[in-house]
Enzyme design. Structure first.
Site, PDB file in Angstrom:
ATOM      1  N   ASN A   1       0.861  -1.191   0.000  1.00 25.86           N
ATOM      2  CA  ASN A   1       0.000   0.000   0.000  1.00 25.86           C
ATOM      3  C   ASN A   1       0.896   1.240   0.000  1.00 25.86           C
ATOM      4  OD1 ASN A   1      -1.826   2.040   0.492  1.00 25.86           O
ATOM      5  ND2 ASN A   1      -2.235   1.442   2.620  1.00 25.86           N
TER       6      ASN A   1
ATOM      7  N   LYS B   1       0.011   4.301  -0.174  1.00 25.92           N
ATOM      8  CA  LYS B   1      -0.618   5.479   0.449  1.00 25.92           C
ATOM      9  C   LYS B   1      -0.425   6.709  -0.458  1.00 25.92           C
ATOM     10  CE  LYS B   1       0.407   3.355   4.835  1.00 25.92           C
ATOM     11  NZ  LYS B   1       0.353   3.467   6.271  1.00 25.92           N
TER      12      LYS B   1
ATOM     13  N   HIS C   1      -9.394   1.080   5.282  1.00 26.81           N
ATOM     14  CA  HIS C   1      -8.079   1.278   5.915  1.00 26.81           C
ATOM     15  C   HIS C   1      -8.255   2.227   7.102  1.00 26.81           C
ATOM     16  CE1 HIS C   1      -3.937   2.418   6.600  1.00 26.81           C
ATOM     17  NE2 HIS C   1      -3.584   1.357   5.891  1.00 26.81           N
TER      18      HIS C   1
ATOM     19  N   GLU D   1      -6.568   4.590   8.127  1.00 19.02           N
ATOM     20  CA  GLU D   1      -6.312   6.010   7.827  1.00 19.02           C
ATOM     21  C   GLU D   1      -7.526   6.642   7.142  1.00 19.02           C
ATOM     22  OE1 GLU D   1      -2.579   5.475   5.796  1.00 19.02           O
ATOM     23  OE2 GLU D   1      -1.566   5.039   7.689  1.00 19.02           O
TER      24      GLU D   1
ATOM     25  N   GLU E   1      -5.217  -5.303  10.764  1.00 16.17           N
ATOM     26  CA  GLU E   1      -4.233  -4.231  10.912  1.00 16.17           C
ATOM     27  C   GLU E   1      -4.462  -3.501  12.240  1.00 16.17           C
ATOM     28  OE1 GLU E   1      -2.450  -3.143   6.873  1.00 16.17           O
ATOM     29  OE2 GLU E   1      -4.046  -1.736   7.306  1.00 16.17           O
TER      30      GLU E   1
ATOM     31  N   GLY F   1       2.526   1.924  10.703  1.00 16.38           N
ATOM     32  CA  GLY F   1       3.448   3.034  10.536  1.00 16.38           C
ATOM     33  C   GLY F   1       4.218   3.374  11.799  1.00 16.38           C
TER      34      GLY F   1
ATOM     35  N   SER G   1       3.648  -2.591  10.227  1.00 15.54           N
ATOM     36  CA  SER G   1       5.115  -2.569  10.376  1.00 15.54           C
ATOM     37  C   SER G   1       5.786  -3.882   9.942  1.00 15.54           C
ATOM     38  CB  SER G   1       5.502  -2.193  11.815  1.00 15.54           C
ATOM     39  OG  SER G   1       5.015  -0.897  12.126  1.00 15.54           O
TER      40      SER G   1
END
Ligand code: PEP
Length: 259
Positions: free
Chosen positions: A14, A16, A100, A102, A172, A178, A217
């Protein structure tokens, strides 16, 4: 009893909000030669919308799939800035990441909206990757399973049982995304086993076939350990996927596990 079909591991990068069209083209030129010999593993990349067409074009003769990072549940309409499933299919995109964390955080994406996005993606022949995961506070409070149950059940509510294996689910944990701090291999297997059992509450054959990935990660150096659990079918990779050799190393780790 017939043997259950093995689940082909999947590793998806991904990107992003990274990569111009020019950068995407040179990344693909670098990644291709790093991957031969890993047919056992399905590989995908998720470029930003602006680079989707170029990536589809560059990967026309390749097995590497192209995923969008989100889409709207409607086919068309007054939704400025949004993209629909048929628009992605027309470009030749193979799948789409949905939910996701985010997007949930920055764009208020809800489980209710996801329950409409999943059938819309499947209808358009896109492979959805549904992201679910708990916050650090929820884990500390012992609320991980409650959170995952709610997210998985609501998002999959309008997906027919026979279509469940066409969905990929990515576990996730938000605190691992991240942050450089991945979940432990035990936490990954436990959560993914739980997610598979949730699918099993709907359909036992679907639970055998649905692929559940880990994301948070993952790097070349920890992939072998994180992806080793029997229920773990690969990885959704953020930061590390921006370097083609790192993504290739994760694919290689997944290939060794499945060999
Ligand atoms: C992600 O954004 O889906 C992700 C897993 O990110 P990272 O690998 O950077 O933690």
């Amino acid at each position: 009893m017939p043997e259950a079909a093995p689940r082909r591991p999947l590793v998806v990068g991904n990107w992003k909000m990274h990569m111009t069209v020019a950068e995407a083209r040179s990344y693909i030129a670098e990644l291709g030669p790093l991957l031969p010999g890993h047919e056992a593993v399905e590989v995908g990349i998720c470029p930003p919308f602006t680079a989707l067409a170029a990536c589809v074009e560059e990967l026309r003769d390749s097995e590497i799939a192209v995923y969008a990072q989100t889409m709207h549940e409607g086919e068309s309409g007054g939704h400025t800035g949004e993209i629909s499933a048929p628009m992605l299919t027309e470009l030749g995109v193979d799948g789409v990441v949905l939910g996701h964390s985010e997007r949930r955080r920055d764009n208020a994406e809800t489980d209710r909206a996801l329950s409409e996005k999943l059938p819309a993606a499947l209808e358009a022949k896109l492979r959805p990757i549904l992201c679910v995961g708990e916050t650090e506070a929820e884990r500390d409070d012992g609320d991980t399973e409650r959170r995952l149950r709610h997210q998985v059940q609501e998002a999959l509510e309008s997906v027919a049982d026979e279509s469940l294996p066409d969905v990929v689910i990515a576990y996730e944990p938000i605190w691992a995304i991240g942050s450089g701090r991945s979940a432990t291999a035990e936490q990954v297997q436990e959560a993914i086993g739980f997610i598979r059992a949730l699918v099993g509450d709907r359909s036992a054959p679907a639970a055998e076939r649905v692929r559940v990935l880990y994301g948070g990660s993952v790097k070349g150096e920890n992939a072998a350990e994180l992806l080793a659990g029997p229920d773990v079918d690969g990885a959704l990779v953020g930061g590390a996927s921006l370097e083609a050799p790192e993504l290739a190393a994760i694919v290689a780790a997944a290939a060794r596990i499945s060999a």
